[in-house]
Design an enzyme around this catalytic site. Structure first.
Site, mmCIF file in Angstrom:
data_model
loop_
_atom_site.group_PDB
_atom_site.id
_atom_site.type_symbol
_atom_site.label_atom_id
_atom_site.label_comp_id
_atom_site.label_asym_id
_atom_site.label_seq_id
_atom_site.Cartn_x
_atom_site.Cartn_y
_atom_site.Cartn_z
ATOM 1 N N GLY A 197 0.850 -1.196 0.000
ATOM 2 C CA GLY A 197 0.000 0.000 0.000
ATOM 3 C C GLY A 197 0.878 1.235 0.000
ATOM 4 O O GLY A 197 2.114 1.134 -0.020
ATOM 5 N N GLY A 238 0.918 8.831 3.064
ATOM 6 C CA GLY A 238 1.539 10.142 3.018
ATOM 7 C C GLY A 238 3.057 10.125 3.114
ATOM 8 O O GLY A 238 3.718 11.086 2.729
ATOM 9 N N PHE A 239 3.620 9.047 3.642
ATOM 10 C CA PHE A 239 5.073 9.029 3.853
ATOM 11 C C PHE A 239 5.825 8.259 2.786
ATOM 12 O O PHE A 239 7.027 8.383 2.664
ATOM 13 C CB PHE A 239 5.389 8.409 5.220
ATOM 14 C CG PHE A 239 4.730 9.119 6.366
ATOM 15 C CD1 PHE A 239 5.197 10.343 6.791
ATOM 16 C CD2 PHE A 239 3.625 8.573 6.997
ATOM 17 C CE1 PHE A 239 4.575 11.011 7.836
ATOM 18 C CE2 PHE A 239 3.005 9.234 8.041
ATOM 19 C CZ PHE A 239 3.479 10.460 8.465
ATOM 20 N N GLY A 240 5.137 7.408 2.059
ATOM 21 C CA GLY A 240 5.823 6.629 1.033
ATOM 22 C C GLY A 240 5.085 5.351 0.706
ATOM 23 O O GLY A 240 3.923 5.175 1.079
ATOM 24 N N VAL A 296 4.769 1.132 0.794
ATOM 25 C CA VAL A 296 5.117 0.019 1.687
ATOM 26 C C VAL A 296 5.199 -1.274 0.874
ATOM 27 O O VAL A 296 4.279 -1.593 0.104
ATOM 28 C CB VAL A 296 4.052 -0.148 2.792
ATOM 29 C CG1 VAL A 296 4.482 -1.208 3.800
ATOM 30 C CG2 VAL A 296 3.790 1.174 3.508
ATOM 31 N N LYS A 338 8.859 0.322 4.499
ATOM 32 C CA LYS A 338 8.267 1.589 4.059
ATOM 33 C C LYS A 338 9.364 2.472 3.496
ATOM 34 O O LYS A 338 10.234 2.955 4.241
ATOM 35 C CB LYS A 338 7.573 2.286 5.246
ATOM 36 C CG LYS A 338 6.943 3.604 4.861
ATOM 37 C CD LYS A 338 6.147 4.217 5.984
ATOM 38 C CE LYS A 338 4.802 3.565 6.107
ATOM 39 N NZ LYS A 338 3.807 4.376 6.839
ATOM 40 N N ASP A 353 -1.716 11.083 13.688
ATOM 41 C CA ASP A 353 -2.437 10.554 12.522
ATOM 42 C C ASP A 353 -3.162 9.249 12.867
ATOM 43 O O ASP A 353 -3.039 8.245 12.164
ATOM 44 C CB ASP A 353 -1.452 10.350 11.355
ATOM 45 C CG ASP A 353 -2.160 10.257 10.011
ATOM 46 O OD1 ASP A 353 -3.355 10.580 9.934
ATOM 47 O OD2 ASP A 353 -1.507 9.848 9.035
ATOM 48 N N ASP A 361 2.923 3.477 12.629
ATOM 49 C CA ASP A 361 3.406 4.811 12.238
ATOM 50 C C ASP A 361 3.549 5.806 13.374
ATOM 51 O O ASP A 361 3.631 7.003 13.128
ATOM 52 C CB ASP A 361 2.506 5.430 11.147
ATOM 53 C CG ASP A 361 2.666 4.697 9.832
ATOM 54 O OD1 ASP A 361 3.662 3.979 9.684
ATOM 55 O OD2 ASP A 361 1.787 4.842 8.969
HETATM 56 N N1 LIG Z 1 3.602 -3.289 8.920
HETATM 57 C C1 LIG Z 1 2.744 -3.536 7.950
HETATM 58 N N2 LIG Z 1 2.318 -4.788 7.689
HETATM 59 C C2 LIG Z 1 1.422 -5.042 6.713
HETATM 60 N N3 LIG Z 1 0.896 -4.107 5.923
HETATM 61 C C3 LIG Z 1 1.274 -2.827 6.126
HETATM 62 C C4 LIG Z 1 2.210 -2.468 7.133
HETATM 63 N N4 LIG Z 1 2.385 -1.130 7.116
HETATM 64 C C5 LIG Z 1 1.594 -0.681 6.143
HETATM 65 N N5 LIG Z 1 0.928 -1.678 5.543
HETATM 66 C C6 LIG Z 1 -0.030 -1.580 4.434
HETATM 67 O O1 LIG Z 1 0.338 -0.509 3.631
HETATM 68 C C7 LIG Z 1 -0.752 0.405 3.543
HETATM 69 C C8 LIG Z 1 -0.192 1.815 3.439
HETATM 70 O O2 LIG Z 1 0.405 2.167 4.662
HETATM 71 P P1 LIG Z 1 0.891 3.649 4.905
HETATM 72 O O3 LIG Z 1 1.248 3.771 6.337
HETATM 73 O O4 LIG Z 1 1.938 4.003 3.907
HETATM 74 O O5 LIG Z 1 -0.366 4.520 4.545
HETATM 75 P P2 LIG Z 1 -1.598 4.935 5.408
HETATM 76 O O6 LIG Z 1 -1.509 4.271 6.745
HETATM 77 O O7 LIG Z 1 -2.818 4.696 4.608
HETATM 78 O O8 LIG Z 1 -1.399 6.477 5.549
HETATM 79 P P3 LIG Z 1 -0.319 7.281 6.460
HETATM 80 O O9 LIG Z 1 0.773 7.641 5.531
HETATM 81 O O10 LIG Z 1 -1.074 8.453 6.929
HETATM 82 O O11 LIG Z 1 0.132 6.386 7.559
HETATM 83 C C9 LIG Z 1 -1.588 0.151 4.778
HETATM 84 O O12 LIG Z 1 -2.925 0.478 4.585
HETATM 85 C C10 LIG Z 1 -1.428 -1.334 4.979
HETATM 86 O O13 LIG Z 1 -2.376 -2.015 4.200
HETATM 87 MG MG LIG Z 2 0.177 4.276 7.956
#
Ligand SMILES: Nc1ncnc2c1ncn2[C@@H]1O[C@H](COP(=O)(O)OP(=O)(O)OP(=O)(O)O)[C@@H](O)[C@H]1O
Ligand SMILES: [Mg+2]
Length: 449
Positions: free
Chosen positions: A125, A128-130, A132, A146, A248, A266
């Protein structure tokens, strides 16, 4: 006639010699026994210490160091490049395990992360930060990598490492574990524990929309998710050596393990601050529209209570199993769930709302009503009126009586100079606060790392 005696014959010299000899042999036997016992004790102590050292390494790090798994039988066929990569992976793994045992973040090179993610093949996924990516170490440990956006990683190396170290040392059962980081010229990245069941956002909304399996999440599981999430935030606010404000909190930042136990993700990505300093004046906007506390959009000081507000918004979404704002319901009282909930609550008709969102069993209604009350306390307009997260945990657990919450939206009728209506139908006046069902536009300040 003299006779020769072979006995001690009453010779006092011989007697004392004999006595001395027997006491020497007793001493020898005793010392042999003592040294055997001592040796056994030392061996047992060494085995015990080794076992303790082994136990210090968490279970997830104890998996066997087999690089390439089944390849061990094919050693003869490995070419020099494979052998080099295998050695490198093994070295990375050993360093990783030893760092974890020493509670230190592991520093990975961009090359190592490229290997463990198989060239960044699987995207989990992005936010806002990058972006993953899914990764896996040779011993089978799965990770989420990430990769931070270029413009969010301007911090100098020491600052970056200091903040990452704090994040790595922050453990709680309801927080996603940070294993390590990469700070290369070509890449800044964070390496997290992999959460198999994705985010609460997926569980509540996407899956509901795509697969229609929302109803399979039992109500008591949702309640556990709410309490676990509250415990994670409470730990960040009240138990860490340095208070961590999340900034957040939202369902996308609550990740779920195979048993659907929640972990807050996060934390620490935003600014870290000392527990003593209760105020942080921020120069820009942060957070996600729809969850960010009103004070985040004003030039006024922001406290850790902004997380309490966001948690309240998340709680409404758990109770409603829907997003707070649903554009399709525009013009009806149901459009913005928090205000609809307060209107029903105020009139003593909360059951009506609960029935619409599918909470019908009597015992579920009791916990749902409790969650709505807690949510209404959390989203109070004035930060000081919002409870601490430890109180939120206690209220959700049902151990304490919850007072009637005041109207969190009273200021909408007053002229406070800040219009929370922008979170519902009249969002047109301030597009920053609009959160539509399908587009979750986000605004982040230039990030701290
Ligand atoms: N540790 C993790 N294990 C499994 N999936 C993850 C993990 N971290 C992130 N993800 C997946 O990646 C997606 C994107 O995460 P990301 O933190 O980049 O964005 P976000 O949480 O939607 O927004 P924000 O940047 O505000 O945190 C998440 O919705 C999740 O599905
Ligand atoms: Mg996140």
């Amino acid at each position: 006639m003299s006779t020769t005696s072979f006995g001690n014959g009453g010779d006092p010299g011989f007697d004392s010699f004999n006595n001395a000899a027997s006491s020497i042999s007793t001493a020898a036997i005793v010392s042999i026994v003592v040294s055997v016992i001592a040796t056994i004790a030392i061996v047992i102590a060494i085995i015990y210490c080794l076992k303790r050292t082994g136990d210090a390494i968490p279970k997830y790090a104890q998996a066997q160091l087999t690089i390439g798994g089944n390849n061990s039988n094919n050693q003869g066929n490995i070419n020099p490049l494979q052998a080099y990569e295998t050695d490198m992976a093994k070295a990375t793994m050993e360093r990783f395990i030893s760092d974890i045992a020493r509670e230190q973040p592991t520093r990975f090179s961009a090359n190592e992360l490229t290997q463990c993610t198989q060239n960044f093949q699987k995207v989990l996924g992005s936010g806002g930060f990058g972006v993953v990516y899914k990764g896996e170490f040779p011993n089978g440990i799965q990770v989420a990598v990430k990769v931070l956006k270029e413009n969010v990683s301007k911090r100098v190396e020491e600052q970056f490492m200091a903040e990452v170290s704090t994040m790595c040392r922050t453990y709680h059962i309801n927080l996603v574990r940070l294993y390590g980081f990469c700070f290369d010229t070509s890449m800044r990245a964070l390496v997290y524990e992999y959460m198999e069941q994705g985010s609460l956002d997926d569980l509540l909304f996407q899956k509901q929309n795509n697969k229609g399996n929302q109803s399979i999440i039992p109500w008591d599981k949702l309640q556990e998710i709410a309490i676990g999430t509250a415990r994670g935030i409470s730990y960040l606010h009240e138990e860490c050596q340095k208070r961590i404000i999340h900034y957040d909190i939202k369902p996308g930042n609550v990740l779920l393990d195979p048993k659907l136990s929640p972990k807050v993700a996060d934390f620490g990505l935003a600014m870290l601050c000392n527990r003593d300093s209760t105020h942080v004046v921020m120069s820009g906007c942060r957070g996600t529209p729809g969850y960010a506390a009103p004070e985040l959009w004003t030039p006024y000081p922001v406290t850790y209570k902004c997380d309490v507000y966001s948690f309240g918004m998340l709680l409404f979404e758990i109770v409603g199993r829907r997003r707070n704002h649903v554009a399709e319901l525009s013009g009806t009282s149901q459009e913005w769930l928090p205000r609809w909930a307060y209107e029903r609550f105020e009139k003593g008709e909360l059951n009506e709302m609960l029935a619409v969102v599918g909470v019908t069993a009597e015992e579920d209604k009791v916990t749902a009503e409790r969650m709505v009350k807690v949510a209404l306390w959390c989203v109070q307009y004035l930060p000081n009126t919002r409870p601490m997260m430890s109180s939120v945990v206690r209220m959700l657990e049902g151990g304490v009586k919850i007072d009637e919450p005041p109207n969190p939206f009273a200021h909408l009728q007053d002229d406070f100079g800040f219009d929370l209506n922008t979170m519902s139908s009249s969002t047109k006046s301030d597009s920053r606060l609009l959160q539509s069902e399908n587009s979750q536009s986000e605004i982040h300040v230039p990030i701290t790392i």
